[in-house]
Motif scaffolding. Sequence first.
Motif, mmCIF file in Angstrom:
data_model
loop_
_atom_site.group_PDB
_atom_site.id
_atom_site.type_symbol
_atom_site.label_atom_id
_atom_site.label_comp_id
_atom_site.label_asym_id
_atom_site.label_seq_id
_atom_site.Cartn_x
_atom_site.Cartn_y
_atom_site.Cartn_z
ATOM 1 N N ASP A 64 23.245 0.352 -38.741
ATOM 2 C CA ASP A 64 22.062 -0.351 -39.246
ATOM 3 C C ASP A 64 22.037 -1.804 -38.788
ATOM 4 O OD1 ASP A 64 21.282 1.982 -40.527
ATOM 5 O OD2 ASP A 64 21.988 1.320 -42.513
ATOM 6 N N LEU A 65 23.183 -2.445 -38.838
ATOM 7 C CA LEU A 65 23.257 -3.838 -38.395
ATOM 8 C C LEU A 65 22.957 -3.971 -36.906
ATOM 9 C CD1 LEU A 65 26.443 -4.947 -40.349
ATOM 10 C CD2 LEU A 65 24.147 -5.907 -40.647
ATOM 11 N N LYS A 66 23.495 -3.066 -36.119
ATOM 12 C CA LYS A 66 23.241 -3.103 -34.676
ATOM 13 C C LYS A 66 21.756 -2.890 -34.382
ATOM 14 C CE LYS A 66 27.785 -1.611 -33.092
ATOM 15 N NZ LYS A 66 28.548 -0.507 -32.455
ATOM 16 N N ASN A 67 21.180 -1.923 -35.068
ATOM 17 C CA ASN A 67 19.745 -1.677 -34.881
ATOM 18 C C ASN A 67 18.909 -2.879 -35.303
ATOM 19 O OD1 ASN A 67 19.915 0.882 -33.757
ATOM 20 N ND2 ASN A 67 19.978 1.872 -35.754
ATOM 21 N N SER A 68 19.309 -3.527 -36.358
ATOM 22 C CA SER A 68 18.598 -4.707 -36.816
ATOM 23 C C SER A 68 18.657 -5.820 -35.769
ATOM 24 C CB SER A 68 19.190 -5.192 -38.136
ATOM 25 O OG SER A 68 18.545 -6.363 -38.559
ATOM 26 N N ILE A 70 18.853 -5.439 -32.632
ATOM 27 C CA ILE A 70 18.043 -5.037 -31.484
ATOM 28 C C ILE A 70 16.551 -5.086 -31.795
ATOM 29 C CG2 ILE A 70 17.470 -3.096 -29.950
ATOM 30 C CD1 ILE A 70 20.453 -2.245 -30.266
ATOM 31 N N TYR A 71 16.160 -4.571 -32.952
ATOM 32 C CA TYR A 71 14.742 -4.339 -33.211
ATOM 33 C C TYR A 71 14.066 -5.335 -34.149
ATOM 34 C CZ TYR A 71 15.885 0.090 -30.987
ATOM 35 O OH TYR A 71 16.315 1.038 -30.105
ATOM 36 N N ASP A 72 14.815 -5.992 -34.979
ATOM 37 C CA ASP A 72 14.193 -6.890 -35.961
ATOM 38 C C ASP A 72 13.996 -8.281 -35.373
ATOM 39 O OD1 ASP A 72 14.371 -4.760 -37.701
ATOM 40 O OD2 ASP A 72 16.015 -5.616 -38.893
ATOM 41 N N GLN A 73 12.966 -8.919 -35.855
ATOM 42 C CA GLN A 73 12.737 -10.323 -35.513
ATOM 43 C C GLN A 73 13.596 -11.171 -36.442
ATOM 44 O OE1 GLN A 73 10.791 -11.461 -33.000
ATOM 45 N NE2 GLN A 73 10.426 -9.335 -32.420
ATOM 46 N N LEU A 74 14.673 -11.707 -35.916
ATOM 47 C CA LEU A 74 15.627 -12.444 -36.731
ATOM 48 C C LEU A 74 15.704 -13.902 -36.294
ATOM 49 C CD1 LEU A 74 18.574 -9.879 -36.615
ATOM 50 C CD2 LEU A 74 16.914 -10.165 -38.446
ATOM 51 N N THR A 75 15.970 -14.746 -37.269
ATOM 52 C CA THR A 75 16.228 -16.140 -36.939
ATOM 53 C C THR A 75 17.642 -16.216 -36.360
ATOM 54 O OG1 THR A 75 17.211 -16.684 -39.087
ATOM 55 C CG2 THR A 75 14.785 -16.890 -38.889
ATOM 56 N N ARG A 77 20.062 -17.872 -37.451
ATOM 57 C CA ARG A 77 20.993 -17.814 -38.578
ATOM 58 C C ARG A 77 21.179 -16.370 -39.060
ATOM 59 N NH1 ARG A 77 20.731 -20.769 -44.466
ATOM 60 N NH2 ARG A 77 22.791 -20.089 -45.079
ATOM 61 N N GLU A 78 20.090 -15.622 -39.188
ATOM 62 C CA GLU A 78 20.178 -14.223 -39.625
ATOM 63 C C GLU A 78 20.976 -13.399 -38.610
ATOM 64 O OE1 GLU A 78 16.000 -13.624 -42.079
ATOM 65 O OE2 GLU A 78 15.962 -13.609 -39.880
ATOM 66 N N ARG A 79 20.733 -13.680 -37.327
ATOM 67 C CA ARG A 79 21.457 -12.972 -36.268
ATOM 68 C C ARG A 79 22.967 -13.262 -36.377
ATOM 69 N NH1 ARG A 79 19.410 -10.502 -32.194
ATOM 70 N NH2 ARG A 79 17.376 -11.474 -32.414
ATOM 71 N N ARG A 80 23.310 -14.531 -36.611
ATOM 72 C CA ARG A 80 24.716 -14.917 -36.748
ATOM 73 C C ARG A 80 25.350 -14.216 -37.949
ATOM 74 N NH1 ARG A 80 28.240 -15.896 -33.557
ATOM 75 N NH2 ARG A 80 29.212 -14.319 -34.779
ATOM 76 N N GLU A 81 24.615 -14.142 -39.066
ATOM 77 C CA GLU A 81 25.130 -13.476 -40.265
ATOM 78 C C GLU A 81 25.395 -12.001 -40.006
ATOM 79 O OE1 GLU A 81 22.176 -14.385 -43.215
ATOM 80 O OE2 GLU A 81 22.981 -16.409 -43.543
ATOM 81 N N LYS A 82 24.492 -11.359 -39.279
ATOM 82 C CA LYS A 82 24.670 -9.936 -38.973
ATOM 83 C C LYS A 82 25.843 -9.739 -38.015
ATOM 84 C CE LYS A 82 20.062 -8.427 -40.110
ATOM 85 N NZ LYS A 82 20.375 -7.699 -41.311
ATOM 86 N N LEU A 83 25.986 -10.630 -37.050
ATOM 87 C CA LEU A 83 27.123 -10.543 -36.141
ATOM 88 C C LEU A 83 28.447 -10.755 -36.886
ATOM 89 C CD1 LEU A 83 25.685 -12.435 -33.037
ATOM 90 C CD2 LEU A 83 26.331 -10.015 -33.156
ATOM 91 N N ASP A 84 28.458 -11.663 -37.841
ATOM 92 C CA ASP A 84 29.659 -11.876 -38.659
ATOM 93 C C ASP A 84 29.996 -10.631 -39.469
ATOM 94 O OD1 ASP A 84 29.946 -14.439 -37.689
ATOM 95 O OD2 ASP A 84 29.071 -15.411 -39.468
ATOM 96 N N GLU A 85 28.972 -9.983 -39.995
ATOM 97 C CA GLU A 85 29.193 -8.744 -40.755
ATOM 98 C C GLU A 85 29.754 -7.645 -39.857
ATOM 99 O OE1 GLU A 85 26.768 -6.717 -44.103
ATOM 100 O OE2 GLU A 85 25.502 -8.347 -43.325
#
Length: 121
Positions: A64-68, A70-75, A77-85
Motif C-alpha cells: 500500500d505504501l509503495k502504491n501510494s 507511485i499513484y498518490d499526489q504527495l507533498t 513531507r508525506e513522501r518522506r514519511e512514507k519512505l521512512d515507514e
Amino acid sequence: MVFFVGSHGKSYQGVCPQNTAQAFIKGYNHGQQLYTAQENVSRAERELSYEQHEIDNQKEKLNDLKNSLIYDQLTPRERREKLDEIDKINNRPNDLKRKQHQLNKLKQELEKVRAQMNKYY
C-alpha cells in the motif's frame, strides 16, 4: 520435592526447620534456576512468533505504501514519511534474525542448566 517447588515457579514460604532449611534452599534455588531458564526461552519464543506475525502483516501495508508513492499526489513531507515507514518495515527481518539468535542463545543456556541439574536430580 524441593527441586520441584522451585522448578515450577512456586515461592518458598520459609517454613523449613532450621536444621533442614539450608538443604531445602539449595534445592529450591536449583529449581528456580531451571524455571527461570525455561521462562526465558518461552518468552523469547513468544516474541519471535509475534515478530514473525507482524512481518507477515506488514507485507500488505508495504505494498500500500509503495502504491501510494507511485499513484498518490504527495507533498515532499508525506513522501518522506512514507519512505521512512517503508524503511522501518524493511528492517523488521533484521529484528527477527536478532530475536532468533537470542532464542538460540537462551536455549543453549537452558540446556546447560538442565545438564547441571541432571547431576543433582
